[in-house]
Motif scaffolding. Structure first.
Motif, mmCIF file in Angstrom:
data_model
loop_
_atom_site.group_PDB
_atom_site.id
_atom_site.type_symbol
_atom_site.label_atom_id
_atom_site.label_comp_id
_atom_site.label_asym_id
_atom_site.label_seq_id
_atom_site.Cartn_x
_atom_site.Cartn_y
_atom_site.Cartn_z
ATOM 1 N N ILE A 53 0.790 -1.217 0.000
ATOM 2 C CA ILE A 53 0.148 -0.145 -0.090
ATOM 3 C C ILE A 53 1.058 1.303 0.057
ATOM 4 O O ILE A 53 0.665 2.165 -0.787
ATOM 5 C CB ILE A 53 -0.999 -0.106 1.146
ATOM 6 N N VAL A 54 1.843 1.335 0.836
ATOM 7 C CA VAL A 54 2.671 2.334 1.015
ATOM 8 C C VAL A 54 3.568 2.508 -0.496
ATOM 9 O O VAL A 54 3.754 3.703 -0.784
ATOM 10 C CB VAL A 54 4.027 2.276 2.034
ATOM 11 N N TRP A 55 4.020 1.433 -1.055
ATOM 12 C CA TRP A 55 4.655 1.440 -2.229
ATOM 13 C C TRP A 55 3.699 1.915 -3.358
ATOM 14 O O TRP A 55 3.977 3.076 -4.409
ATOM 15 C CB TRP A 55 5.033 0.013 -2.913
ATOM 16 N N GLU A 56 2.405 1.849 -3.484
ATOM 17 C CA GLU A 56 1.342 2.419 -4.289
ATOM 18 C C GLU A 56 1.213 3.735 -4.230
ATOM 19 O O GLU A 56 1.256 4.601 -5.050
ATOM 20 C CB GLU A 56 0.122 1.598 -4.363
ATOM 21 N N PHE B 71 -5.297 -1.634 16.421
ATOM 22 C CA PHE B 71 -4.629 -0.496 15.641
ATOM 23 C C PHE B 71 -4.734 -0.976 14.091
ATOM 24 O O PHE B 71 -4.185 -2.050 13.831
ATOM 25 C CB PHE B 71 -3.302 -0.605 16.210
ATOM 26 N N ARG B 72 -5.295 -0.126 13.323
ATOM 27 C CA ARG B 72 -5.460 -0.539 11.760
ATOM 28 C C ARG B 72 -4.462 0.409 11.084
ATOM 29 O O ARG B 72 -4.775 1.501 10.552
ATOM 30 C CB ARG B 72 -6.712 -0.297 11.665
ATOM 31 N N SER B 73 -3.178 0.185 11.022
ATOM 32 C CA SER B 73 -2.400 0.739 10.020
ATOM 33 C C SER B 73 -2.780 0.975 8.754
ATOM 34 O O SER B 73 -2.596 2.254 8.208
ATOM 35 C CB SER B 73 -0.862 -0.011 10.378
ATOM 36 N N ASN B 74 -3.251 -0.106 8.118
ATOM 37 C CA ASN B 74 -3.683 0.313 6.777
ATOM 38 C C ASN B 74 -4.861 1.211 6.604
ATOM 39 O O ASN B 74 -5.028 1.878 5.692
ATOM 40 C CB ASN B 74 -3.915 -1.094 6.192
ATOM 41 N N THR B 75 -5.869 1.241 7.596
ATOM 42 C CA THR B 75 -6.765 2.100 7.471
ATOM 43 C C THR B 75 -6.241 3.485 7.844
ATOM 44 O O THR B 75 -6.787 4.362 7.153
ATOM 45 C CB THR B 75 -8.080 1.809 8.742
ATOM 46 N N LYS B 76 -5.314 3.632 8.642
ATOM 47 C CA LYS B 76 -4.722 4.993 8.957
ATOM 48 C C LYS B 76 -4.018 5.317 7.347
ATOM 49 O O LYS B 76 -4.236 6.631 6.820
ATOM 50 C CB LYS B 76 -3.863 5.019 9.942
ATOM 51 N N ASN B 77 -3.354 4.399 6.672
ATOM 52 C CA ASN B 77 -2.600 4.903 5.719
ATOM 53 C C ASN B 77 -3.767 5.078 4.330
ATOM 54 O O ASN B 77 -3.185 6.018 3.366
ATOM 55 C CB ASN B 77 -1.641 3.602 5.230
ATOM 56 N N MET B 78 -4.609 4.419 4.418
ATOM 57 C CA MET B 78 -5.798 4.661 3.375
ATOM 58 C C MET B 78 -6.332 6.202 3.538
ATOM 59 O O MET B 78 -6.625 6.990 2.582
ATOM 60 C CB MET B 78 -6.911 3.701 3.343
ATOM 61 N N LYS B 79 -6.609 6.648 4.843
ATOM 62 C CA LYS B 79 -6.946 7.850 5.008
ATOM 63 C C LYS B 79 -6.057 8.982 4.469
ATOM 64 O O LYS B 79 -6.284 10.017 3.860
ATOM 65 C CB LYS B 79 -7.302 8.066 6.521
ATOM 66 N N ILE B 80 -4.761 8.827 4.624
ATOM 67 C CA ILE B 80 -3.813 9.655 4.193
ATOM 68 C C ILE B 80 -3.835 9.696 2.647
ATOM 69 O O ILE B 80 -3.555 10.751 1.963
ATOM 70 C CB ILE B 80 -2.180 9.274 4.573
#
Length: 140
Positions: free
Chosen positions: A73-76, A114-123
């Motif tokens: 997800i970070v790479w995308e 703790f939902r790191s992927n959800t936090k990243n999706m919001k960013i």
């Protein structure tokens, strides 16, 4: 079996195109985030959880797998041209999730909350809404 360049081109043309436009990237990231964080609902308490919490139950290997999926997800997001600050924040979210996920039992409970992927999706959504407004999807 050796594949000739002509055969390779024919195979490549027959595969579906993976969109690199922001709307396609947004859809892929939203799908991955939903799978990792909200794929299932716990009966009785109606708490959603995903593959991140399930795969994380496998010692070490599960955390490696979920870290790789979060890193994708970070790479995308990096391919969308997001700032280094945003990418660093997202990588930190994945890193915290990964490190605490390595602690037996505590890490598994942490993955549930703790939902790191959800936090990243919001960013990512904030970035896309600002820089690529045509990708905005109205949830109905």
């Amino acid at each position: 079996m050796r594949v000739s360049p002509d055969q390779f081109e024919k195979i490549a043309r027959s595969l579906p195109e993976i969109g690199r436009d922001p709307a396609s990237v947004r859809k892929r990231i939203e799908t991955m985030e939903a799978l990792l964080e909200r794929g299932f609902t716990m009966p009785g308490i109606n708490r959603q959880f995903g593959l991140d919490a399930i795969i994380g139950l496998i010692p070490v290997l599960g955390d490696v797998i979920t870290t790789a999926m979060g890193a994708w997800i970070v790479w995308e997001a990096r391919n969308l041209g997001m700032s280094k600050f945003q990418i660093t924040r997202m990588a930190a979210n994945v890193g915290v999730d990964s490190l605490l996920g390595l602690v037996p039992f505590v890490g598994d409970a942490f993955d549930f909350f703790f939902r790191s992927n959800t936090k990243n999706m919001k960013i990512i959504k904030r970035h896309l809404d600002k820089h690529h407004p045509s990708t905005v999807v109205i949830d109905g």
